[in-house]
Design a protein around this motif. Sequence first.
Motif, short mmCIF file in Angstrom:
data_model
loop_
_atom_site.label_atom_id
_atom_site.label_comp_id
_atom_site.label_asym_id
_atom_site.label_seq_id
_atom_site.Cartn_x
_atom_site.Cartn_y
_atom_site.Cartn_z
N GLY A 82 3.39 8.53 -8.22
CA GLY A 82 4.25 9.68 -8.22
C GLY A 82 3.64 10.90 -7.38
N GLU A 107 3.77 11.53 -4.11
CA GLU A 107 4.71 12.02 -3.11
C GLU A 107 5.79 12.83 -3.70
OE1 GLU A 107 4.27 12.06 0.02
OE2 GLU A 107 2.41 11.05 -0.53
N LEU A 108 6.35 12.42 -5.06
CA LEU A 108 7.22 13.28 -5.64
C LEU A 108 6.60 14.72 -6.26
CD1 LEU A 108 10.06 13.87 -7.13
CD2 LEU A 108 9.14 12.62 -8.99
N TRP A 109 5.48 14.74 -6.54
CA TRP A 109 4.62 15.83 -6.80
C TRP A 109 4.42 16.89 -5.66
CZ3 TRP A 109 -1.22 15.23 -9.09
CH2 TRP A 109 -1.76 16.48 -9.44
N GLN A 153 6.40 16.95 -3.28
CA GLN A 153 7.72 17.30 -2.92
C GLN A 153 7.93 18.43 -3.76
OE1 GLN A 153 9.12 16.08 0.14
NE2 GLN A 153 10.43 17.94 -0.08
N TRP A 154 7.84 18.45 -4.85
CA TRP A 154 8.04 19.61 -5.73
C TRP A 154 7.56 20.76 -5.25
CZ3 TRP A 154 6.19 16.65 -11.02
CH2 TRP A 154 7.39 15.81 -11.27
#
Length: 211
Positions: free
Chosen positions: A185, A187-189, A191-192
């Motif tokens: 996770g 990359e999602l972190w 992106q946030w």
Amino acid sequence: MATKRKVNNLLALAVLSVIVQRPMHRYEIAATLRAHGKDRDMDIKWGSLYTVVQNMEKAGFLEIIGSERDGARPERVIYRITDAGRAEMADWTRELLAAPVPEHHRFTAGLSILAVLPPDEVIVLLGTRVAALERTIETTKAELAELTLPRLFLVESEFGLAMLEAEANWARSLRDELAAGTFEGLELWRQWHVDGMPAEQIPELGERGND
């Protein structure tokens, strides 16, 4: 389940652990606790000592056996442990050794809201923590190596060292996962934080266990 005690303050147990040696006044109790390093083993608030000793006497764990005066100093009341105090000390020690109780840890609090910071900053912060832990570990090892006490009186220090080493290893592992990009996770972190999503909008932040 922890027993509800008449004096439910670990300072009381620390007092019992030193006054069992011989009768003492409060100043001697405090000096002995410091000399034995009990303030490193327990969360001792020295300003509470007077009240704790009073409450222990009311509970029947200590009794007054006299007083002494040294020059112009105020009279010092001398206490000794009672049979009830010895029983309380033994029972409390049994509970502490046998019954795990959830304990709050500042590091856990930080980890629980880790997502409010960007991953690259967390990598740096964890590196700082690991370096500090490593210094403490080396200092603790050196101090233990210099001590000549029987191991019976060093086991709490051994446990403290083991906990430091476990924490350092875990924090180092997390930092390395983040730095290597293998943390699930990640990359999602990232992106946030690129999108500027407010921390309160991060899914399930702080909501674990409420289902």
